[in-house]
Write an enzyme that holds these catalytic residues in place. Structure first.
Site, short mmCIF file in Angstrom:
data_model
loop_
_atom_site.label_atom_id
_atom_site.label_comp_id
_atom_site.label_asym_id
_atom_site.label_seq_id
_atom_site.Cartn_x
_atom_site.Cartn_y
_atom_site.Cartn_z
N ASP A 164 50.07 40.34 43.24
CA ASP A 164 49.10 40.90 42.29
C ASP A 164 49.61 42.18 41.63
OD1 ASP A 164 48.98 42.43 44.61
OD2 ASP A 164 46.98 41.77 45.17
N ASN A 177 37.06 43.34 53.47
CA ASN A 177 36.04 42.39 53.02
C ASN A 177 36.58 40.95 52.99
OD1 ASN A 177 37.75 42.38 50.84
ND2 ASN A 177 36.26 43.09 49.34
N HIS A 206 39.37 39.96 51.49
CA HIS A 206 40.14 39.53 50.32
C HIS A 206 41.59 39.25 50.70
CE1 HIS A 206 41.29 43.87 48.80
NE2 HIS A 206 42.15 43.43 49.70
N GLU A 228 38.58 38.68 45.60
CA GLU A 228 37.45 39.31 46.25
C GLU A 228 36.43 38.26 46.70
OE1 GLU A 228 37.92 42.22 47.00
OE2 GLU A 228 38.56 43.53 45.38
P1 PGA Z 1 46.42 47.41 53.35
O1 PGA Z 1 45.75 46.42 52.32
O2 PGA Z 1 47.69 46.76 53.79
O3 PGA Z 1 46.66 48.65 52.56
O4 PGA Z 1 45.46 47.59 54.48
C1 PGA Z 1 45.70 45.06 52.57
C2 PGA Z 1 44.80 44.40 51.55
O5 PGA Z 1 43.84 45.04 51.10
O6 PGA Z 1 45.05 43.23 51.23
#
Ligand code: PGA
Length: 242
Positions: free
Chosen positions: A67, A136, A138, A143
């Site tokens: 992304d 959450n 995702h 999302e």
């Molecule tokens: P993080 O993010 O590795 O910074 O915890 C992971 C994500 O939100 O997919």
């Protein structure tokens, strides 16, 4: 789904890097799907260390990132292009033309999404996709509520995601509101998925992934339908999981 438990973040990073490096030795021309965020940072740093010591070659590897934010120039320190260059690409022997990240400044974002989807297909698909998980649920920037059938698309970021990512910016106002992400069906087409989880704050999300219903309100739950998923997590993220 296989689960590998590490004692701590460093051990998780070592195990994940070893896992990826072994695959590269086995298939030097592999298509490697990459993720950004805090979780894979240690893994990338171990891959760099291995490159320096053992010269694992990335000359024939192609990378495809999950992304990118919409609206950040590629040289913006918070763009994922910049993140990947800083934390991996500039330190290994990968050609810039072999690294792929959606272009968040494309004049036609819808066209860019279709082009990215086509690129993944034309490269022969992703052999191994590295994933993180949001609190959450995702995956990528898909999302809660995103269709399991989704392909690469533009998303409006959930407020909770913008708040979580504000730690990288001067203020929440600076966090972009939109992003381009591989879709859920795009991710699921990867031949293999490696999900990295670390820290206590991810424990609930991992529990829900493993025990909760398969439901678009928790995007990561779709991983239960994939044939080849490995989770490498530290003790804190995997607490209470048998
Ligand atoms: P993080 O993010 O590795 O910074 O915890 C992971 C994500 O939100 O997919």
């Amino acid at each position: 789904m296989r689960i590998i438990e590490a004692n701590n973040y460093q051990e998780m990073s070592n195990l994940a890097a070893e896992y990826i490096i072994k695959k590269i030795h086995h298939t030097p021309q592999m298509n490697l799907g990459l993720a950004t965020g805090s979780t894979p940072l240690g893994t990338y740093s171990e891959m760099i260390e291995d490159y320096e010591k053992n010269r694992t070659s990335y000359a024939h590897v192609r990378t495809i990132n999950l992304d990118e934010y919409v609206g950040l120039e590629t040289n913006h320190p918070n763009s994922y292009k910049y993140f990947m260059k800083e934390n991996l690409f500039d330190h290994i022997n990968i050609a810039e033309g072999h690294t792929h990240i959606p272009n968040g400044t494309a004049s036609n974002i819808e066209k860019e999404c279709q082009a990215y989807e086509d690129l993944i297909k034309n490269q022969g698909g992703i052999d191994l996709q590295i994933l993180g998980i949001g609190n959450n649920g995702h995956i990528g920037f898909n999302e809660p509520g995103t269709s399991f059938e989704s392909k690469t698309h533009k998303v409006k970021l959930a407020e909770s995601t913008r708040i979580a990512n504000a730690r990288f910016f001067n203020s929440i106002q600076e966090v972009p509101t939109h992003a381009i992400t591989m879709g859920i069906s795009t991710i699921l087409k990867s031949k293999e998925i490696l999900l990295l989880v670390s820290r206590e704050e991810k424990n609930e999300a991992v529990k829900q992934l493993l025990n909760g219903p398969k439901n678009e309100n928790f995007p990561a739950s779709v991983l239960n339908t994939h044939q080849n998923v490995t989770i490498i997590g530290d003790k804190k993220a995997l607490a209470g999981i048998t």
